[in-house]
Design a protein around this motif. Structure first.
Motif, PDB file in Angstrom:
ATOM      1  N   CYS A  60      34.881 -34.116  10.547  1.00 30.18           N
ATOM      2  CA  CYS A  60      33.838 -35.114  10.722  1.00 30.18           C
ATOM      3  C   CYS A  60      34.005 -35.747  12.104  1.00 30.18           C
ATOM      4  CB  CYS A  60      33.927 -36.189   9.647  1.00 30.18           C
ATOM      5  SG  CYS A  60      33.620 -35.542   7.988  1.00 30.18           S
ATOM      6  N   PHE A  61      32.907 -36.226  12.646  1.00 29.06           N
ATOM      7  CA  PHE A  61      32.880 -36.819  13.975  1.00 29.06           C
ATOM      8  C   PHE A  61      33.920 -37.925  14.138  1.00 29.06           C
ATOM      9  CE2 PHE A  61      31.189 -39.729  17.174  1.00 29.06           C
ATOM     10  CZ  PHE A  61      30.903 -38.855  18.208  1.00 29.06           C
ATOM     11  N   ASP A  62      34.151 -38.712  13.076  1.00 34.74           N
ATOM     12  CA  ASP A  62      35.068 -39.846  13.169  1.00 34.74           C
ATOM     13  C   ASP A  62      36.487 -39.525  12.714  1.00 34.74           C
ATOM     14  OD1 ASP A  62      34.491 -39.574  10.478  1.00 34.74           O
ATOM     15  OD2 ASP A  62      34.150 -41.708  10.128  1.00 34.74           O
ATOM     16  N   ASN A 120      31.319 -31.971  12.574  1.00 32.16           N
ATOM     17  CA  ASN A 120      30.089 -32.315  11.863  1.00 32.16           C
ATOM     18  C   ASN A 120      29.683 -33.756  12.170  1.00 32.16           C
ATOM     19  OD1 ASN A 120      29.835 -29.826  10.258  1.00 32.16           O
ATOM     20  ND2 ASN A 120      31.784 -30.505   9.415  1.00 32.16           N
ATOM     21  N   PRO A 121      28.381 -33.978  12.412  1.00 26.83           N
ATOM     22  CA  PRO A 121      27.930 -35.346  12.677  1.00 26.83           C
ATOM     23  C   PRO A 121      28.036 -36.190  11.414  1.00 26.83           C
ATOM     24  CG  PRO A 121      26.054 -33.892  12.422  1.00 26.83           C
ATOM     25  CD  PRO A 121      27.273 -33.015  12.385  1.00 26.83           C
ATOM     26  N   LEU A 122      28.124 -37.492  11.601  1.00 25.91           N
ATOM     27  CA  LEU A 122      28.154 -38.403  10.460  1.00 25.91           C
ATOM     28  C   LEU A 122      26.739 -38.581   9.925  1.00 25.91           C
ATOM     29  CD1 LEU A 122      30.545 -41.179  11.779  1.00 25.91           C
ATOM     30  CD2 LEU A 122      31.095 -39.225  10.319  1.00 25.91           C
ATOM     31  N   ARG A 180      28.597 -39.679   0.982  1.00 29.43           N
ATOM     32  CA  ARG A 180      29.463 -38.655   1.569  1.00 29.43           C
ATOM     33  C   ARG A 180      28.726 -37.325   1.469  1.00 29.43           C
ATOM     34  NH1 ARG A 180      34.760 -38.884   2.800  1.00 29.43           N
ATOM     35  NH2 ARG A 180      34.934 -40.878   1.746  1.00 29.43           N
ATOM     36  N   ASP A 181      28.582 -36.618   2.610  1.00 30.77           N
ATOM     37  CA  ASP A 181      27.822 -35.372   2.612  1.00 30.77           C
ATOM     38  C   ASP A 181      28.681 -34.169   2.196  1.00 30.77           C
ATOM     39  OD1 ASP A 181      29.303 -34.598   4.862  1.00 30.77           O
ATOM     40  OD2 ASP A 181      27.674 -34.961   6.275  1.00 30.77           O
ATOM     41  N   GLN A 184      32.074 -33.837   3.602  1.00 32.10           N
ATOM     42  CA  GLN A 184      32.919 -34.998   3.321  1.00 32.10           C
ATOM     43  C   GLN A 184      32.876 -36.029   4.451  1.00 32.10           C
ATOM     44  OE1 GLN A 184      34.200 -35.442   0.182  1.00 32.10           O
ATOM     45  NE2 GLN A 184      32.951 -33.603  -0.075  1.00 32.10           N
ATOM     46  N   CYS A 185      31.802 -35.987   5.244  1.00 28.23           N
ATOM     47  CA  CYS A 185      31.580 -37.009   6.263  1.00 28.23           C
ATOM     48  C   CYS A 185      30.827 -38.168   5.609  1.00 28.23           C
ATOM     49  CB  CYS A 185      30.786 -36.440   7.431  1.00 28.23           C
ATOM     50  SG  CYS A 185      31.602 -35.053   8.244  1.00 28.23           S
ATOM     51  N   ALA A 186      31.237 -39.387   5.910  1.00 26.44           N
ATOM     52  CA  ALA A 186      30.736 -40.539   5.172  1.00 26.44           C
ATOM     53  C   ALA A 186      30.115 -41.595   6.079  1.00 26.44           C
ATOM     54  CB  ALA A 186      31.880 -41.181   4.390  1.00 26.44           C
ATOM     55  N   ASP A 187      29.200 -42.354   5.466  1.00 27.33           N
ATOM     56  CA  ASP A 187      28.621 -43.524   6.133  1.00 27.33           C
ATOM     57  C   ASP A 187      28.240 -44.526   5.051  1.00 27.33           C
ATOM     58  OD1 ASP A 187      27.736 -45.132   8.238  1.00 27.33           O
ATOM     59  OD2 ASP A 187      25.701 -44.328   8.152  1.00 27.33           O
TER      60      ASP A 187
END
Length: 194
Positions: A60-62, A120-122, A180-181, A184-187
């Protein structure tokens, strides 16, 4: 005429000669059938076998920086997001990146290993339907996220995506929608209500 291991015409190819000490002979026969020879030696070194480890799939990006380990030690990493032996997804940016590890041994023989890594973008998460203020006797408000599949939390949340003032009671409250997509990237989106 040139002869010896790795010779093809006037070219010497270390790849086809194989490793080791090689004798290259140049033979010349003049018009009187006199033969002259010159021999030179050259050493062909085995090329290093280079690899690196550290990637565990996409990021993930972050995500925090990833420590990479080159083998043999002492090589250099190149590519987007690389600083020394670290790969930082946010510096690389979203997308697929080629990361290269290059190593040169004491004989000046080199090899590289290249791996692809995906950042992967958030997801960008928001929700609608929550007013800034409610009276305690107002009906439940349906909260609508821009991306389904997340979870609403906070005082007054009932039946998944409803905010009910009578359940929350009097006061200031924070409502959070977390998503969470598939990578597994989350916002989250956070809103307050009185």
């Amino acid at each position: 005429i040139f002869s010896g291991s790795g010779i093809s015409g006037n070219y010497f190819n270390p790849l086809t000669s194989g490793a080791g000490i090689k004798n290259i002979v140049y033979t010349h026969t003049d018009v009187n059938n006199c033969i002259w020879r010159d021999t030179q030696q050259t050493t062909v070194y085995t090329a290093p076998v280079v690899s690196f480890t550290g990637f565990l799939g996409g990021y993930c990006f972050d995500a925090p920086a990833v420590l990479l380990a080159g083998n043999p030690l002492g090589g250099t990493f190149f590519g987007n997001g690389i600083s020394g032996n670290n790969f930082t997804p946010a510096v690389a940016g979203a997308g697929t990146h080629n990361i290269v590890y290059t190593y040169t041994d004491v004989n000046q023989c080199s090899d590289t290993d290249t791996q692809n890594v995906t950042v992967n973008p958030l997801p960008v998460v928001t929700f609608a339907g929550l007013n800034a203020e409610y009276c305690i006797n107002e009906p439940a408000a349906l909260l609508t996220p821009n991306t389904v599949g997340g979870l609403f939390t906070g005082t007054g949340i009932n039946n998944g995506n409803y905010f009910e003032p009578r359940i929350a009671g009097v006061g200031n409250f924070t409502i959070v929608y977390a998503y969470r997509d598939q990578f597994q990237c989350a916002d989250t989106d956070t809103q307050t209500v009185i």
